[in-house]
Each structure stands twice: as structure tokens, then as C-alpha cells.
Design an enzyme around this catalytic site. Structure first.
Site, PDB file in Angstrom:
ATOM      1  N   HIS A  57      39.515  16.339  48.022  1.00 48.71           N
ATOM      2  CA  HIS A  57      39.942  14.860  47.380  1.00 48.71           C
ATOM      3  C   HIS A  57      40.783  15.119  46.272  1.00 48.71           C
ATOM      4  O   HIS A  57      40.993  16.330  46.192  1.00 48.71           O
ATOM      5  CB  HIS A  57      38.708  14.156  47.087  1.00 48.71           C
ATOM      6  N   HIS A  59      40.960  14.462  42.992  1.00 47.31           N
ATOM      7  CA  HIS A  59      40.847  14.635  41.522  1.00 47.31           C
ATOM      8  C   HIS A  59      41.482  15.889  41.127  1.00 47.31           C
ATOM      9  O   HIS A  59      41.323  16.826  41.866  1.00 47.31           O
ATOM     10  CB  HIS A  59      39.324  14.291  41.200  1.00 47.31           C
ATOM     11  N   ASP A  61      40.440  17.922  38.872  1.00 46.39           N
ATOM     12  CA  ASP A  61      39.643  19.180  38.935  1.00 46.39           C
ATOM     13  C   ASP A  61      39.378  19.852  40.404  1.00 46.39           C
ATOM     14  O   ASP A  61      38.915  20.703  40.465  1.00 46.39           O
ATOM     15  CB  ASP A  61      38.423  19.137  38.197  1.00 46.39           C
ATOM     16  N   HIS A  62      40.334  19.304  41.327  1.00 51.47           N
ATOM     17  CA  HIS A  62      40.460  19.809  42.539  1.00 51.47           C
ATOM     18  C   HIS A  62      41.718  20.117  43.309  1.00 51.47           C
ATOM     19  O   HIS A  62      41.962  20.837  44.189  1.00 51.47           O
ATOM     20  CB  HIS A  62      39.535  18.815  43.481  1.00 51.47           C
ATOM     21  N   HIS A 115      32.214   9.033  46.974  1.00 52.32           N
ATOM     22  CA  HIS A 115      32.760   9.425  45.695  1.00 52.32           C
ATOM     23  C   HIS A 115      34.169   9.188  45.204  1.00 52.32           C
ATOM     24  O   HIS A 115      34.745   8.498  44.399  1.00 52.32           O
ATOM     25  CB  HIS A 115      32.649  10.928  45.532  1.00 52.32           C
ATOM     26  N   ASP A 134      32.819  17.037  46.354  1.00 54.78           N
ATOM     27  CA  ASP A 134      31.870  16.208  45.470  1.00 54.78           C
ATOM     28  C   ASP A 134      31.167  15.175  46.098  1.00 54.78           C
ATOM     29  O   ASP A 134      30.429  14.461  45.635  1.00 54.78           O
ATOM     30  CB  ASP A 134      32.513  15.544  44.411  1.00 54.78           C
ATOM     31  N   HIS A 172      30.528  22.088  42.520  1.00 59.76           N
ATOM     32  CA  HIS A 172      30.029  21.943  40.911  1.00 59.76           C
ATOM     33  C   HIS A 172      28.568  22.686  40.638  1.00 59.76           C
ATOM     34  O   HIS A 172      27.812  22.380  41.601  1.00 59.76           O
ATOM     35  CB  HIS A 172      30.180  20.748  40.257  1.00 59.76           C
TER      36      HIS A 172
END
Length: 256
Positions: A57, A59, A61-62, A115, A134, A172
Site C-alpha cells: 500500500h 503509506h 513507511d511502506h 486500512h 498492514d 509491524h
């Protein structure tokens, strides 16, 4: 068929990246690279050359290292067709039901909104490996930033159909917090209580709790069990629509 060789790379505060190699083709992929340096260091340590980025996805942090890694290695970026506009540097677009061929390995692609609206997951059947970003965590699931409880329950249902031995490579290390919440909504689940003790012991020594298996999640993760009579009773929702049970569980976790 040989299986993927997978290495877990902890980054930032609690993210996990997954570097993997198909032994037959030599293809090397990284799942959801948040930052570049730890990936490059691990590649150098292993003597591997990055060929692919696999995104679940959009985001940051990805996807934060997508463009830097592509510039430095010339790798190909794979992501969701439905969310292509938000995946930096995307080259290959995949959708629900696709079989993505990674060298000699084949990944089943699932669209799993909840998400985010364009979240996808990859199941490498021969390697018993699910890269779920996530959507699903050990004893948890992602917050519903762009989706509804009905969407997320349906998405998680796709994972419930996969074999119990499948390893859940989530993104995570949230497991201790998730476990502390899970026992408040499912206090009579013996398997959960046993797992809770194991998790606390692991985290006391900073041992990763990820990957788990889908068998463990089906038995203990409240977000996979919204249709379970025991969980429903504990929530005071016996016989309720599983979507309503899931929504209540998610609401309680959001304020936990």
C-alpha cells in the site's frame, strides 16, 4: 520447487521489511521499503542484487525508499493497479485474482481494502508466505483509515481461507500491545492466554513475534474471529452480525 529465502529487516521504530530471493531465477525482492540504507546494507551483506520492490500500500513507511532504491539498483516496482497513482515509481500493476510470477515463484494477489482503499497482499503458496502489509497483524489488524468494517472483515476473510501453516509476514511489531488488548475482549480463550504469556516473554528479550502463522491467528486473533460465539458472548453481542462484532472490536482497540 525451491522456496523463497526470506530475511526480516527491522527499521524505524517498529517496522519490518522482508528481503527475499527466488533461488532458481536469482530474483531478489524487498517488501514495503520504508528506508533505503538498511536494505542496501543487507543486500551487500548477502551479496544479493535487488531486482524488485513489492508494495502492499501507499503509506510512506511502506514506499518511502521506492525511488531511491530504484535509482540505485534499477529494480522493478510492483503495486496495486487500483492505487497506482499513489505508489511511487510503479512499473507493474497487479489486481485481485492475479498470479504474479516472481522468477519461478508465483504469488496470489488479493485486494484487501480497509486500512487503505487500495491495499493488496501477496500469498506465495509454495513458500507458505503471506505478505499482508498492514491488513493483518499478529493478534491485530490495521486501523480503518480509508475503509469500512465490512470491507476489512471481508478482506480478512480472504486470509481465513488460506492454510493454517501459512506464515504471516506483517509489517509491524505491534504484537505485545495487540495481545494486551485481545485478552480484554476474549478473556476465556485458553489458546490466547497461553500465547499472551509467550509474547510477553519474547518481547522482554526483544525477540521478534513476527512471523506468526495463520493457524495461530485464526485461534487467537479477535479480528479474525468476529463470528466466533465465545468472542461474541464476551462482547455482549451473541448472535450479532460478524461485521457489527468486528466493528465493535475495532472501536474498542482504537480507544484502548
Amino acid at each position: 520447487m525451491s522456496t523463497l529465502e526470506i530475511h526480516q529487516i527491522p527499521v524505524l521504530h517498529d517496522n519490518y521489511l522482508y528481503l527475499f530471493k527466488d533461488p532458481q531465477s536469482g530474483n531478489v525482492g524487498i517488501v514495503d521499503p520504508a528506508v533505503a540504507e538498511p536494505v542496501l546494507e543487507k543486500l551487500d551483506e548477502l551479496g544479493w542484487t535487488l531486482t524488485h520492490i513489492i508494495n502492499t500500500h501507499h503509506h510512506m513507511d511502506h514506499t518511502g525508499a521506492n525511488l531511491e532504491l530504484k535509482e540505485k539498483t534499477g529494480c522493478t516496482i510492483v503495486g496495486a493497479e487500483i492505487d497506482a497513482a499513489r505508489i511511487p515509481g510503479i512499473d507493474i500493476r497487479v489486481k485481485d485474482g492475479d498470479i504474479y510470477e516472481f522468477g519461478a515463484q508465483k504469488a496470489h494477489v488479493f485486494e484487501v481494502p480497509g486500512h487503505t482503499s487500495g491495499h493488496i497482499a501477496y500469498w506465495f503458496e509454495e513458500s507458505d508466505a503471506l505478505f499482508c502489509g498492514d491488513t493483518l497483524f499478529a493478534l491485530g489488524c490495521g486501523r480503518l483509515f480509508e475503509g469500512t468494517p465490512a470491507q476489512m472483515w471481508h478482506s480478512i476473510g480472504k486470509f481465513r481461507n488460506l492454510p493454517d501453516q501459512t506464515k504471516v509476514y506483517c509489517a509491524h511489531e505491534y504484537t505485545e500491545s495487540n495481545a494486551r488488548f485481545a485478552v480484554t475482549v476474549d478473556p476465556k480463550n485458553a489458546a490466547l492466554l497461553s500465547r499472551f504469556d509467550e509474547i510477553l516473554e519474547k518481547r522482554k528479550h526483544l525477540i521478534p513475534t513476527v512471523p506468526s502463522t495463520l493457524g495461530e491467528e485464526k485461534a487467537t486473533n479477535p479480528f479474525m474471529r468476529a463470528d466466533d460465539p465465545g468472542l461474541q458472548a464476551a462482547l455482549g453481542l451473541s448472535g450479532a452480525d460478524p461485521v457489527a462484532v468486528f466493528a465493535e472490536t475495532r472501536a474498542r482497540k482504537d480507544s484502548f
